[in-house]
Design a protein around this motif. Sequence first.
Motif, PDB file in Angstrom:
ATOM      1  N   CYS A   1      -1.090 -13.243  24.761  1.00 12.36           N
ATOM      2  CA  CYS A   1      -0.094 -12.257  23.958  1.00 12.36           C
ATOM      3  C   CYS A   1      -0.515 -12.602  22.097  1.00 12.36           C
ATOM      4  N   LEU A   2      -0.362 -13.495  21.695  1.00 11.75           N
ATOM      5  CA  LEU A   2      -0.523 -14.344  20.872  1.00 11.75           C
ATOM      6  C   LEU A   2      -2.303 -13.868  20.087  1.00 11.75           C
ATOM      7  N   ARG A   3      -2.970 -14.439  21.622  1.00 11.11           N
ATOM      8  CA  ARG A   3      -4.726 -14.036  21.194  1.00 11.11           C
ATOM      9  C   ARG A   3      -5.077 -12.945  20.913  1.00 11.11           C
ATOM     10  N   GLU A   4      -3.951 -12.000  22.174  1.00 11.64           N
ATOM     11  CA  GLU A   4      -4.795 -10.750  21.989  1.00 11.64           C
ATOM     12  C   GLU A   4      -3.935  -9.565  20.505  1.00 11.64           C
ATOM     13  N   ALA A   5      -3.211 -10.337  19.918  1.00 14.53           N
ATOM     14  CA  ALA A   5      -2.525  -9.390  18.822  1.00 14.53           C
ATOM     15  C   ALA A   5      -3.746 -10.149  18.134  1.00 14.53           C
ATOM     16  N   ASP A   6      -3.884 -11.225  17.243  1.00 14.96           N
ATOM     17  CA  ASP A   6      -5.090 -12.188  16.782  1.00 14.96           C
ATOM     18  C   ASP A   6      -6.203 -11.753  16.226  1.00 14.96           C
ATOM     19  N   ALA A   7      -7.301 -11.552  17.663  1.00 12.54           N
ATOM     20  CA  ALA A   7      -8.443 -10.264  17.953  1.00 12.54           C
ATOM     21  C   ALA A   7      -7.956  -9.033  17.805  1.00 12.54           C
ATOM     22  N   ALA A   8      -6.738  -7.976  17.728  1.00 12.89           N
ATOM     23  CA  ALA A   8      -6.824  -6.461  17.685  1.00 12.89           C
ATOM     24  C   ALA A   8      -6.519  -6.773  15.601  1.00 12.89           C
ATOM     25  N   HIS A   9      -5.736  -8.003  15.419  1.00 15.00           N
ATOM     26  CA  HIS A   9      -5.401  -8.015  13.924  1.00 15.00           C
ATOM     27  C   HIS A   9      -7.212  -7.746  13.322  1.00 15.00           C
ATOM     28  N   ALA A  10      -7.777  -8.747  13.512  1.00 14.97           N
ATOM     29  CA  ALA A  10      -9.165  -8.941  13.439  1.00 14.97           C
ATOM     30  C   ALA A  10      -9.860  -7.728  13.355  1.00 14.97           C
ATOM     31  N   GLU A  11     -10.211  -7.486  14.069  1.00 20.69           N
ATOM     32  CA  GLU A  11     -10.757  -6.034  14.638  1.00 20.69           C
ATOM     33  C   GLU A  11     -10.138  -5.109  13.702  1.00 20.69           C
ATOM     34  N   ALA A  12      -9.216  -4.408  13.324  1.00 23.00           N
ATOM     35  CA  ALA A  12      -8.570  -3.690  12.257  1.00 23.00           C
ATOM     36  C   ALA A  12      -8.749  -3.944  11.019  1.00 23.00           C
ATOM     37  N   ARG A  13      -8.479  -4.956  10.864  1.00 22.74           N
ATOM     38  CA  ARG A  13      -9.249  -5.765  10.089  1.00 22.74           C
ATOM     39  C   ARG A  13     -10.842  -5.172   8.912  1.00 22.74           C
ATOM     40  N   ARG A  14     -11.586  -4.891  10.190  1.00 19.17           N
ATOM     41  CA  ARG A  14     -12.732  -4.695   9.522  1.00 19.17           C
ATOM     42  C   ARG A  14     -13.512  -3.422  10.506  1.00 19.17           C
ATOM     43  N   GLY A  15     -12.533  -2.417  10.526  1.00 16.40           N
ATOM     44  CA  GLY A  15     -12.088  -1.001  10.505  1.00 16.40           C
ATOM     45  C   GLY A  15     -12.613  -0.104  11.476  1.00 16.40           C
ATOM     46  N   GLY A  16     -12.508  -1.445  13.172  1.00 14.67           N
ATOM     47  CA  GLY A  16     -12.689  -1.307  14.151  1.00 14.67           C
ATOM     48  C   GLY A  16     -11.816  -0.617  15.236  1.00 14.67           C
ATOM     49  N   LEU A  17     -10.238  -0.651  14.677  1.00 15.45           N
ATOM     50  CA  LEU A  17      -9.596  -0.181  15.934  1.00 15.45           C
ATOM     51  C   LEU A  17      -8.531   0.706  14.332  1.00 15.45           C
ATOM     52  N   ASP A  18      -8.664   1.782  15.208  1.00  9.93           N
ATOM     53  CA  ASP A  18      -7.798   2.939  14.310  1.00  9.93           C
ATOM     54  C   ASP A  18      -6.253   2.577  15.193  1.00  9.93           C
TER      55      ASP A  18
END
Length: 137
Positions: A60-77
């Motif tokens: 769960c923490l790994r997924e949250a970290d990955a989603a946060h990194a992707e969102a900061r790069r603009g890859g997640l809405d």
Amino acid sequence: MHKLSLWHTHPIRGPLCIAVALACTCVLAAPKIESPADARYKQERAVCLSDRSHQDRTTCLREADAAHAEARRGGLDVDSAPYADNARRRCDPLPDAQRQACQARMQGQGSISGSATTGGILRELSTPQTDPLPSPR
């Protein structure tokens, strides 16, 4: 011999330096505005740490970290507008009376039970209806 400092030769430098120092202090002391991605990350991390996730804590923490990194790069809405638009479009194919009730449920009216992890979300909305009076004979 009398020595003049720069403060005396340029009378505007003193107040200017003080103004710059105050501005820098204000900028550094100002609270940081949290981005939607950061707010979402904090929520997801809290869910992971409270063991309310359907995943083990490490995953769960790994997924949250990955989603946060992707969102900061603009890859997640992380904006909720696409979800709201999707909810409205679900109601479009229904007949008018049902569509209005569907839209009311999607906007949060009524009661909500269940969750996606338990198999589904049930949204209920009760609307009282009165029967038309029978015509006199």
